[in-house]
Scaffold this active site. Structure first.
Site, mmCIF file in Angstrom:
data_model
loop_
_atom_site.group_PDB
_atom_site.id
_atom_site.type_symbol
_atom_site.label_atom_id
_atom_site.label_comp_id
_atom_site.label_asym_id
_atom_site.label_seq_id
_atom_site.Cartn_x
_atom_site.Cartn_y
_atom_site.Cartn_z
ATOM 1 N N ARG A 122 0.842 -1.218 0.000
ATOM 2 C CA ARG A 122 0.000 0.000 0.000
ATOM 3 C C ARG A 122 0.873 1.262 0.000
ATOM 4 O O ARG A 122 0.587 2.237 0.687
ATOM 5 C CB ARG A 122 -0.925 0.030 1.221
ATOM 6 C CG ARG A 122 -1.950 -1.064 1.272
ATOM 7 C CD ARG A 122 -2.950 -0.975 0.116
ATOM 8 N NE ARG A 122 -4.071 -1.895 0.312
ATOM 9 C CZ ARG A 122 -4.064 -3.183 0.003
ATOM 10 N NH1 ARG A 122 -2.984 -3.720 -0.561
ATOM 11 N NH2 ARG A 122 -5.116 -3.937 0.222
ATOM 12 N N SER B 171 -10.212 -0.610 3.791
ATOM 13 C CA SER B 171 -9.470 -0.817 5.038
ATOM 14 C C SER B 171 -8.959 0.518 5.538
ATOM 15 O O SER B 171 -8.350 1.273 4.784
ATOM 16 C CB SER B 171 -8.254 -1.714 4.803
ATOM 17 O OG SER B 171 -8.655 -2.961 4.340
ATOM 18 N N GLU C 263 -4.475 3.955 6.455
ATOM 19 C CA GLU C 263 -4.205 3.766 5.024
ATOM 20 C C GLU C 263 -4.629 4.980 4.195
ATOM 21 O O GLU C 263 -3.901 5.409 3.309
ATOM 22 C CB GLU C 263 -4.939 2.500 4.548
ATOM 23 C CG GLU C 263 -4.297 1.846 3.358
ATOM 24 C CD GLU C 263 -5.198 0.815 2.734
ATOM 25 O OE1 GLU C 263 -5.960 1.175 1.822
ATOM 26 O OE2 GLU C 263 -5.140 -0.351 3.147
HETATM 27 N N1 EPU Z 1 -10.525 -10.512 10.917
HETATM 28 C C1 EPU Z 1 -11.229 -10.628 12.111
HETATM 29 N N2 EPU Z 1 -12.148 -9.674 12.405
HETATM 30 C C2 EPU Z 1 -12.399 -8.632 11.578
HETATM 31 C C3 EPU Z 1 -11.690 -8.505 10.375
HETATM 32 C C4 EPU Z 1 -10.746 -9.470 10.067
HETATM 33 O O1 EPU Z 1 -11.026 -11.560 12.885
HETATM 34 O O2 EPU Z 1 -13.247 -7.806 11.921
HETATM 35 C C5 EPU Z 1 -9.566 -11.556 10.563
HETATM 36 C C6 EPU Z 1 -10.119 -12.404 9.421
HETATM 37 O O3 EPU Z 1 -10.921 -13.441 9.867
HETATM 38 C C7 EPU Z 1 -8.870 -12.882 8.742
HETATM 39 C C8 EPU Z 1 -7.885 -11.754 8.965
HETATM 40 O O4 EPU Z 1 -8.387 -10.983 10.047
HETATM 41 O O5 EPU Z 1 -8.382 -14.032 9.400
HETATM 42 C C9 EPU Z 1 -7.694 -10.887 7.729
HETATM 43 O O6 EPU Z 1 -8.940 -10.356 7.305
HETATM 44 P P1 EPU Z 1 -9.334 -10.241 5.755
HETATM 45 O O7 EPU Z 1 -9.118 -11.517 5.069
HETATM 46 O O8 EPU Z 1 -10.708 -9.653 5.687
HETATM 47 O O9 EPU Z 1 -8.278 -9.246 5.127
HETATM 48 P P2 EPU Z 1 -7.617 -7.913 5.690
HETATM 49 O O10 EPU Z 1 -6.194 -8.194 6.015
HETATM 50 O O11 EPU Z 1 -8.452 -7.317 6.780
HETATM 51 C C10 EPU Z 1 -6.718 -7.092 3.391
HETATM 52 C C11 EPU Z 1 -6.687 -5.780 2.657
HETATM 53 C C12 EPU Z 1 -7.987 -5.550 1.924
HETATM 54 C C13 EPU Z 1 -8.194 -6.687 0.939
HETATM 55 C C14 EPU Z 1 -8.214 -8.009 1.722
HETATM 56 C C15 EPU Z 1 -8.251 -9.186 0.799
HETATM 57 C C16 EPU Z 1 -5.229 -4.334 3.930
HETATM 58 C C17 EPU Z 1 -5.128 -3.191 4.873
HETATM 59 N N3 EPU Z 1 -6.455 -4.707 3.605
HETATM 60 O O12 EPU Z 1 -7.708 -6.972 4.402
HETATM 61 O O13 EPU Z 1 -7.854 -4.358 1.165
HETATM 62 O O14 EPU Z 1 -9.409 -6.553 0.231
HETATM 63 O O15 EPU Z 1 -6.995 -8.133 2.488
HETATM 64 O O16 EPU Z 1 -7.037 -9.315 0.135
HETATM 65 O O17 EPU Z 1 -4.220 -4.832 3.471
HETATM 66 C C18 EPU Z 1 -8.188 -2.020 1.253
HETATM 67 O O18 EPU Z 1 -6.973 -1.893 1.247
HETATM 68 O O19 EPU Z 1 -8.964 -1.024 1.276
HETATM 69 C C19 EPU Z 1 -8.769 -3.338 1.287
HETATM 70 C C20 EPU Z 1 -10.084 -3.558 1.437
#
Ligand code: EPU
Length: 360
Positions: A164, A254, A356
């Site tokens: 990012r 995010s 972000e």
């Molecule tokens: N999780 C929780 N509770 C929550 C949210 C997440 O326990 O409320 C856990 C999930 O169960 C999972 C882990 O945290 O085990 C990661 O969550 P998720 O797969 O939803 O992905 P993320 O790391 O929160 C990132 C990107 C997103 C992208 C997704 C899918 C960042 C900051 N965010 O989210 O990007 O869509 O992976 O690749 O890197 C964005 O940048 O705006 C964005 C939406």
């Protein structure tokens, strides 16, 4: 070219925050930028480049001249043995480009479907989702320097992509100025307007299915060899289930980056919080799931004023008032909520989450 005064930015930021641009110019071509820079009234004014407004928090009216990028056009510029090189105008909606390339028979961007924003904003924060980042498909981009009017082209290395992150998010090195007094150096934040971006879509398409949510889709559907179109459908379904549609609920995706820590730091946190979600990176460091940490601190569904934490994904802050008759959350409320989250995550995990979006 007409510069409009007192333009509402509410429709131009996906948070749906109420704010105005004191002056706004719609940039539809490279020439529009050059004309503006040649205009004595605007040449020296501070400028703010606005793409899809999907990664900003507006904390008040915007005083610098807003350059709203509306450069359109999508075309195949080159076909080699190995790849299709596709170019798109910076003002093209990102998702439409993904769908269009797939419809032309040039897959490779399907994992990044439904990411809000425009093509020009994509390299700024090296957007990514479901195992793919923009840098994996990036060829080069054209931009115009906002102080000198110089046009330039950058390849991937020159863009300095990180998680990012890119050269467009960093201020120019302090103390480095050219003979005209303009800042020079590695950073290009506030210095450049991206006009066109080129992507390299490899002919030897390989599905990217490593991400847990996609593995689940394969398991649930029994489809072990999804086509690019199927992956696009899956990604859209996963996103719609987890992330709010900015057309309905104001948000900027995010709100915090997933922090990277050393194995020692990670072990230390696990000793106290054994359920911590993390991923190992190739360089030996570990990426922690910020969403999990925010969730663990009990933030899901909590609000300050009209700013709230989304109840299906704790990493996403929303504007409860967007689309209603109320003015909705202010940027100040969003930032107060963000700081409160940072404090509680820091107190429990010793990690300072980094926002972000760009705070304007
Ligand atoms: N999780 C929780 N509770 C929550 C949210 C997440 O326990 O409320 C856990 C999930 O169960 C999972 C882990 O945290 O085990 C990661 O969550 P998720 O797969 O939803 O992905 P993320 O790391 O929160 C990132 C990107 C997103 C992208 C997704 C899918 C960042 C900051 N965010 O989210 O990007 O869509 O992976 O690749 O890197 C964005 O940048 O705006 C964005 C939406």
């Amino acid at each position: 070219m007409l510069v409009e005064n007192h333009v509402s930015l509410q429709p131009y930021n996906t948070f749906g925050i109420v704010a105005k641009a004191l002056h706004l110019a719609r940039i539809r071509s490279e020439d529009d930028v050059l004309q503006l820079l040649a205009d004595p009234q605007w040449a020296a004014s501070p400028k703010f480049v606005l793409g899809g407004g999907s990664n900003i928090v507006l904390t008040g009216d915007v005083k610098p001249l807003v350059l709203k990028v509306e450069i359109l056009g999508k075309r195949l510029v080159q076909e080699t043995d190995k790849a299709w090189i596709v170019e798109a105008g910076a003002g093209e909606p990102w998702h439409e480009l993904v769908v269009w390339t797939l419809a032309q028979g040039w897959p490779g961007m399907e994992n990044m479907a439904l990411i809000p924003g425009t093509v020009g904003g994509a390299p700024v924060q090296n957007i990514g989702a479901y195992g793919l980042e923009l840098q994996d498909r990036f060829e080069s981009l054209d931009a115009i320097h906002l102080f000198t009017g110089q046009r330039f082209t950058l390849d991937a290395a020159q863009c300095g992509f990180g998680y990012r992150d890119s050269v467009f998010k960093h201020a120019p090195s302090v103390g480095t100025q050219d003979s005209g007094g303009y800042p020079i150096g590695l950073g290009l934040a506030g210095q450049a307007l991206i006009t066109r971006v080129r992507f390299s879509l490899p002919k030897r398409w390989q599905p990217e299915l490593g991400y847990l949510d996609l593995q689940k889709k394969m398991h649930d559907t029994g489809n072990r060899q999804p086509t690019p179109h199927t992956i696009l459908d899956w990604v859209c379904q996963i996103r719609r289930a987890k992330l709010p549609d900015p057309a309905v609920v104001g948000n900027a995706g995010s709100f915090f980056k997933n922090p990277t820590v050393s194995p020692e730091q990670c072990a230390d946190i696990i000793a106290r919080d054994p359920k911590l979600v993390y991923y190992e990176l190739p360089n030996g460091t570990l990426k922690l799931a910020a969403g999990w940490m925010v969730d663990a601190c009990g933030w899901k569904g909590k609000s300050i004023g009209q700013a709230a934490v989304y109840d299906k994904q704790a990493l996403v802050l929303i504007n409860r008032g967007a689309g209603t008759n109320t003015p909705g959350a202010t940027g100040g409320e969003v930032m107060t909520l963000a700081r409160a989250i940072q404090t509680s995550v820091y107190e429990r995990f010793g990690i300072l989450l980094e926002p972000e979006p760009v705070v304007v």
